[in-house]
Design a protein around this motif. Structure first.
Motif, PDB file in Angstrom:
ATOM      1  N   THR A  23       0.886  -1.069  -0.036  1.00  0.00           N
ATOM      2  CA  THR A  23      -0.023  -0.038   0.019  1.00  0.00           C
ATOM      3  C   THR A  23       0.764   1.313   0.007  1.00  0.00           C
ATOM      4  OG1 THR A  23      -1.638  -1.258   1.261  1.00  0.00           O
ATOM      5  CG2 THR A  23      -1.931   1.024   1.238  1.00  0.00           C
ATOM      6  N   ARG A  24       1.953   1.069   0.670  1.00  0.00           N
ATOM      7  CA  ARG A  24       2.985   2.242   0.782  1.00  0.00           C
ATOM      8  C   ARG A  24       3.391   2.668  -0.532  1.00  0.00           C
ATOM      9  NH1 ARG A  24       5.763   0.655   6.355  1.00  0.00           N
ATOM     10  NH2 ARG A  24       4.228   1.801   7.897  1.00  0.00           N
ATOM     11  N   ALA A  25       3.750   1.453  -1.440  1.00  0.00           N
ATOM     12  CA  ALA A  25       4.212   1.462  -2.664  1.00  0.00           C
ATOM     13  C   ALA A  25       3.469   2.125  -3.604  1.00  0.00           C
ATOM     14  CB  ALA A  25       4.842   0.226  -3.249  1.00  0.00           C
ATOM     15  N   ALA A  26       2.162   2.221  -3.340  1.00  0.00           N
ATOM     16  CA  ALA A  26       1.256   2.702  -4.194  1.00  0.00           C
ATOM     17  C   ALA A  26       1.039   4.393  -3.959  1.00  0.00           C
ATOM     18  CB  ALA A  26      -0.103   2.402  -4.018  1.00  0.00           C
ATOM     19  N   GLY A  27       1.883   4.999  -2.859  1.00  0.00           N
ATOM     20  CA  GLY A  27       1.982   6.136  -2.761  1.00  0.00           C
ATOM     21  C   GLY A  27       1.098   6.817  -1.519  1.00  0.00           C
ATOM     22  N   ARG A  28       0.754   5.847  -0.581  1.00  0.00           N
ATOM     23  CA  ARG A  28       0.082   6.020   0.371  1.00  0.00           C
ATOM     24  C   ARG A  28       0.869   6.109   1.643  1.00  0.00           C
ATOM     25  NH1 ARG A  28      -5.530   6.016  -0.998  1.00  0.00           N
ATOM     26  NH2 ARG A  28      -5.412   6.308  -3.209  1.00  0.00           N
ATOM     27  N   LEU A  77      -7.763  -1.687   3.100  1.00  0.00           N
ATOM     28  CA  LEU A  77      -6.837  -0.811   2.447  1.00  0.00           C
ATOM     29  C   LEU A  77      -7.179  -0.828   1.106  1.00  0.00           C
ATOM     30  CD1 LEU A  77      -3.379  -2.195   4.208  1.00  0.00           C
ATOM     31  CD2 LEU A  77      -4.563   0.084   4.674  1.00  0.00           C
ATOM     32  N   SER A  78      -7.565  -1.916   0.441  1.00  0.00           N
ATOM     33  CA  SER A  78      -8.080  -1.539  -0.875  1.00  0.00           C
ATOM     34  C   SER A  78      -9.086  -0.879  -1.205  1.00  0.00           C
ATOM     35  CB  SER A  78      -8.644  -3.072  -1.540  1.00  0.00           C
ATOM     36  OG  SER A  78      -7.624  -4.143  -1.442  1.00  0.00           O
ATOM     37  N   ASN A  79     -10.050  -0.739  -0.097  1.00  0.00           N
ATOM     38  CA  ASN A  79     -10.927   0.427  -0.246  1.00  0.00           C
ATOM     39  C   ASN A  79     -10.419   1.973  -0.199  1.00  0.00           C
ATOM     40  OD1 ASN A  79     -13.531  -1.357  -0.561  1.00  0.00           O
ATOM     41  ND2 ASN A  79     -13.790  -1.519   1.612  1.00  0.00           N
ATOM     42  N   VAL A  80      -9.489   1.966   0.517  1.00  0.00           N
ATOM     43  CA  VAL A  80      -8.790   3.294   0.725  1.00  0.00           C
ATOM     44  C   VAL A  80      -8.159   3.828  -0.639  1.00  0.00           C
ATOM     45  CG1 VAL A  80      -6.980   4.578   1.855  1.00  0.00           C
ATOM     46  CG2 VAL A  80      -8.519   2.962   3.222  1.00  0.00           C
ATOM     47  N   LEU A  81      -7.265   2.663  -1.168  1.00  0.00           N
ATOM     48  CA  LEU A  81      -6.718   2.824  -2.629  1.00  0.00           C
ATOM     49  C   LEU A  81      -7.890   3.338  -3.529  1.00  0.00           C
ATOM     50  CD1 LEU A  81      -4.179   0.175  -2.321  1.00  0.00           C
ATOM     51  CD2 LEU A  81      -3.875   2.480  -2.346  1.00  0.00           C
ATOM     52  N   HIS A 110     -11.335   4.225  -3.091  1.00  0.00           N
ATOM     53  CA  HIS A 110     -12.358   5.278  -2.905  1.00  0.00           C
ATOM     54  C   HIS A 110     -11.914   6.564  -2.269  1.00  0.00           C
ATOM     55  CE1 HIS A 110     -15.403   2.236  -4.361  1.00  0.00           C
ATOM     56  NE2 HIS A 110     -14.814   1.568  -3.419  1.00  0.00           N
ATOM     57  N   ALA A 111     -10.651   6.473  -1.740  1.00  0.00           N
ATOM     58  CA  ALA A 111      -9.994   7.718  -1.247  1.00  0.00           C
ATOM     59  C   ALA A 111      -8.908   7.941  -1.495  1.00  0.00           C
ATOM     60  CB  ALA A 111      -9.949   7.404   0.276  1.00  0.00           C
ATOM     61  N   PRO A 112      -8.606   8.592  -2.648  1.00  0.00           N
ATOM     62  CA  PRO A 112      -7.241   9.043  -3.435  1.00  0.00           C
ATOM     63  C   PRO A 112      -6.553   9.810  -2.466  1.00  0.00           C
ATOM     64  CG  PRO A 112      -9.166   9.387  -4.714  1.00  0.00           C
ATOM     65  CD  PRO A 112      -9.732   9.043  -3.454  1.00  0.00           C
ATOM     66  N   GLY A 113      -5.416   9.605  -2.473  1.00  0.00           N
ATOM     67  CA  GLY A 113      -4.444  10.526  -1.435  1.00  0.00           C
ATOM     68  C   GLY A 113      -4.630  10.469  -0.267  1.00  0.00           C
ATOM     69  N   ALA A 114      -5.514   9.753   0.550  1.00  0.00           N
ATOM     70  CA  ALA A 114      -5.803   9.690   1.979  1.00  0.00           C
ATOM     71  C   ALA A 114      -4.800   8.946   2.779  1.00  0.00           C
ATOM     72  CB  ALA A 114      -7.397   9.165   2.283  1.00  0.00           C
ATOM     73  N   TRP A 115      -4.557   9.347   3.965  1.00  0.00           N
ATOM     74  CA  TRP A 115      -3.642   8.293   4.752  1.00  0.00           C
ATOM     75  C   TRP A 115      -4.440   7.202   5.519  1.00  0.00           C
ATOM     76  CZ3 TRP A 115      -5.347   8.268   9.633  1.00  0.00           C
ATOM     77  CH2 TRP A 115      -6.154   9.501  10.223  1.00  0.00           C
ATOM     78  N   ALA A 116      -3.715   6.366   5.848  1.00  0.00           N
ATOM     79  CA  ALA A 116      -4.475   5.230   6.584  1.00  0.00           C
ATOM     80  C   ALA A 116      -3.801   4.689   7.717  1.00  0.00           C
ATOM     81  CB  ALA A 116      -4.731   4.067   5.517  1.00  0.00           C
ATOM     82  N   ARG A 117      -4.531   4.076   8.660  1.00  0.00           N
ATOM     83  CA  ARG A 117      -3.799   3.556  10.127  1.00  0.00           C
ATOM     84  C   ARG A 117      -4.510   2.279  10.401  1.00  0.00           C
ATOM     85  NH1 ARG A 117      -5.551   7.148  13.665  1.00  0.00           N
ATOM     86  NH2 ARG A 117      -7.099   5.774  14.627  1.00  0.00           N
ATOM     87  N   VAL A 118      -3.752   1.253  10.526  1.00  0.00           N
ATOM     88  CA  VAL A 118      -3.966  -0.019  10.990  1.00  0.00           C
ATOM     89  C   VAL A 118      -3.591  -0.173  12.113  1.00  0.00           C
ATOM     90  CG1 VAL A 118      -3.897  -2.556  10.392  1.00  0.00           C
ATOM     91  CG2 VAL A 118      -3.620  -0.713   8.473  1.00  0.00           C
ATOM     92  N   ARG A 119      -4.652  -0.788  12.914  1.00  0.00           N
ATOM     93  CA  ARG A 119      -4.375  -0.994  14.492  1.00  0.00           C
ATOM     94  C   ARG A 119      -4.979  -2.332  14.860  1.00  0.00           C
ATOM     95  NH1 ARG A 119      -7.813  -0.270  19.008  1.00  0.00           N
ATOM     96  NH2 ARG A 119      -6.842  -0.168  20.862  1.00  0.00           N
ATOM     97  N   LEU A 120      -3.906  -3.081  15.661  1.00  0.00           N
ATOM     98  CA  LEU A 120      -4.321  -4.436  16.049  1.00  0.00           C
ATOM     99  C   LEU A 120      -4.347  -4.237  17.505  1.00  0.00           C
ATOM    100  CD1 LEU A 120      -2.476  -6.835  13.607  1.00  0.00           C
ATOM    101  CD2 LEU A 120      -4.710  -6.004  13.367  1.00  0.00           C
ATOM    102  N   ALA A 121      -5.205  -4.881  18.264  1.00  0.00           N
ATOM    103  CA  ALA A 121      -5.108  -4.954  19.690  1.00  0.00           C
ATOM    104  C   ALA A 121      -5.575  -6.201  20.177  1.00  0.00           C
ATOM    105  CB  ALA A 121      -6.378  -3.670  20.187  1.00  0.00           C
ATOM    106  N   TYR A 122      -4.667  -6.698  20.833  1.00  0.00           N
ATOM    107  CA  TYR A 122      -4.627  -8.109  21.144  1.00  0.00           C
ATOM    108  C   TYR A 122      -5.445  -8.185  22.811  1.00  0.00           C
ATOM    109  CZ  TYR A 122      -1.620 -10.018  17.652  1.00  0.00           C
ATOM    110  OH  TYR A 122      -1.357 -10.322  16.434  1.00  0.00           O
ATOM    111  N   THR A 123      -6.530  -8.285  22.706  1.00  0.00           N
ATOM    112  CA  THR A 123      -7.209  -8.593  24.059  1.00  0.00           C
ATOM    113  C   THR A 123      -7.152 -10.033  24.668  1.00  0.00           C
ATOM    114  OG1 THR A 123      -9.512  -8.697  23.156  1.00  0.00           O
ATOM    115  CG2 THR A 123      -8.530  -6.526  23.465  1.00  0.00           C
ATOM    116  N   PRO A 124      -7.573 -10.144  26.089  1.00  0.00           N
ATOM    117  CA  PRO A 124      -7.887 -11.488  26.531  1.00  0.00           C
ATOM    118  C   PRO A 124      -8.759 -12.410  25.733  1.00  0.00           C
ATOM    119  CG  PRO A 124      -7.674 -10.014  28.342  1.00  0.00           C
ATOM    120  CD  PRO A 124      -7.711  -9.065  27.037  1.00  0.00           C
TER     121      PRO A 124
END
Length: 458
Positions: A326-331, A360-364, A366-380
């Motif tokens: 995704t970063r290689a696509a300029g995001r 992330l595919s949807n971001v590429l 439907h949202a041209p030029g937008a930044w993205a953040r991926v968050r994984l939270a490991y809970t019990p």
């Protein structure tokens, strides 16, 4: 004539009689009924057509009374009753078109017969058998009838009206009048044609709306089945991998123990045999799924052997490579991991990876030029996946996809008994959050939780 010919003639004649009888029975049911059939309010004008008909009925009643009493030399009471029948038929046609047509026809016959005996008393001619008010009333009644009844009933009503007009006009004894039969029948024919055309147009639009609704529902159902098939193929790969490991471990285990007892060898051989049989069945089912619905660029499984690739399904270990693409696509994409990272069940790992991949595919897309953040939270209790994108910097290009991304995410989450939410975020952004439990609930997958599949760019 041969016996076969007689039998054939009787069969054809019986079929013809049955068809004519059925047609007459339907026609009688159409024109001999008191069932209500209210005229629905207009889409744009609402109740204005009803008001116009009532106003025209009032004019027919007043005008018809004066015409038949002054020019037709009828008693005022009789002229008023006939005119009320004509005007009342117009109003009745708004709710019961068939009885209204019979009432209008009866008023016409009564008025024509009573006026007939007084024709010639005045040096001026008189319009007969249809008066001006009677023609106007019949036009409205036939129009309201043609808008609501089948075409065969409207044509039959027109034919009966024309027949009575010709019979009444052909009776001897009346003279010094202007014949209005031809003019009236011509106008009635035009009105019936217009009403039938409008009715056909209304029914065609209703059928189009119904067909469009059914098509949309069928498209949604087909999309759902396609997503479930795709998930099934991926899970089959995961299960097949574990069954292969079980088979290999069962084969190696006797060699890890010195002088293993026969019972242990027998049990391990049974475990290996069952694993191999299950693996064979899984591969057979997997081959059917891939041959019916191959992925883009994936060859179908042929009858001669396994031609479909059996590469391991992705897990969260490949998340960095996904983000790098995704970063290689300029995001600009950031990754946040909360909690202690630990191995999760293969189904959870696969679903989490696919959710991030689709988001992330949807971001590429439907949202041209937008930044993205991926968050994984490991809970019990499991894993929380969150993908957020910011405001796009330009308009999105027309998408050639089918728009099934959120539906696939929802199916994966529901399969694991988790929850999911997808909604706009901070104006023009979008946020996808999914909670995937470590183990599914005892009663099977949880019911669908509210998931916003509308709004937002993705």
């Amino acid at each position: 004539m041969s016996r076969l010919g007689r039998v054939t003639d009787r069969g054809v004649g019986r079929a013809l009689r049955a068809r004519v009888t059925g047609w007459l029975r339907k026609l009688c049911a159409d024109l001999w009924t008191l069932r209500p059939d209210p005229l629905p309010p207009s889409t744009w004008l609402r109740w204005l057509p009803h008001g116009l008909v009532c106003l025209a009925a009032f004019g027919v009643t007043v005008g018809g009374t004066g015409d038949m009493s002054d020019n037709g030399h009828l008693p005022s009471i009789l002229a008023f009753l006939i005119a009320c029948g004509q005007g009342g038929a117009m109003v009745l046609g708004l709710w019961r078109p068939v009885p209204a047509w019979w009432l209008s026809l009866g008023a016409f016959v009564v008025g024509g017969m009573t006026v007939r005996g007084r024709l010639g008393l005045d040096p001026d001619t008189y319009t007969w058998p249809w008066t001006a008010a009677g023609i106007v009333a019949e036009l409205f009644v036939l129009l309201l009838l043609a808008l609501r009844v089948p075409t065969r009933a409207a044509i039959a009503a027109l034919a009966v009206t024309a027949l009575l007009t010709n019979v009444l006009e052909g009776l001897p004894g009346a003279w010094r009048y202007d014949a209005t039969g031809v003019l009236a029948i011509s106008l009635f024919t035009v009105v019936v044609i217009v009403g039938t055309a409008l009715r056909g147009r209304r029914e065609a639009r209703a059928e189009l709306v119904e067909q469009t609704t059914l098509t949309a529902e069928e498209r949604t159902r087909r999309t759902l089945l396609e997503e479930r098939s795709r998930i099934a193929r991926e899970l089959h790969d995961v299960v097949a991998h574990h069954m292969s490991v079980i088979s290999i471990q069962a084969q190696v285990a006797p060699h890890l123990v010195q002088d293993p007892p026969d019972e242990l060898k027998e049990n391990l051989a049974g475990i290996r045999q069952n694993a191999l049989e299950a693996l064979t069945e899984l591969r057979r089912v997997l081959g059917v799924l891939r041959s019916e619905h191959p992925e883009p660029g994936e060859p179908s499984a042929g009858p001669g052997g396994d031609t479909a690739p059996h590469a391991p399904q992705p897990t969260l270990d490949r998340l960095d490579a996904l983000v790098d693409n995704t970063r290689a696509a300029g995001r600009e994409v950031a990754i946040e991991i909360d909690g202690e990272r630990r191995p999760l069940p293969p189904g959870v790992e696969l679903s989490a990876y696919r959710i991030v991949q689709e988001a992330l595919s949807n971001v590429l897309r439907h949202a041209p030029g937008a930044w993205a953040r991926v968050r994984l939270a490991y809970t019990p209790g499991g894993l929380q996946v969150e993908v957020v994108n910011g405001r796009p910097t330009g308009p999105a290009a027309p998408s050639t996809g089918a728009g099934h991304g959120l539906l696939g995410m929802r199916e994966r989450v529901a399969m694991l008994g988790g929850t999911m939410a997808a909604h706009p975020w901070h104006g023009d952004g979008f946020k996808v959050t999914a909670l995937l439990p470590d183990t599914p609930p005892a009663g099977g997958p949880a019911s669908d939780h509210p998931t916003d599949l509308k709004g937002g760019t993705p």
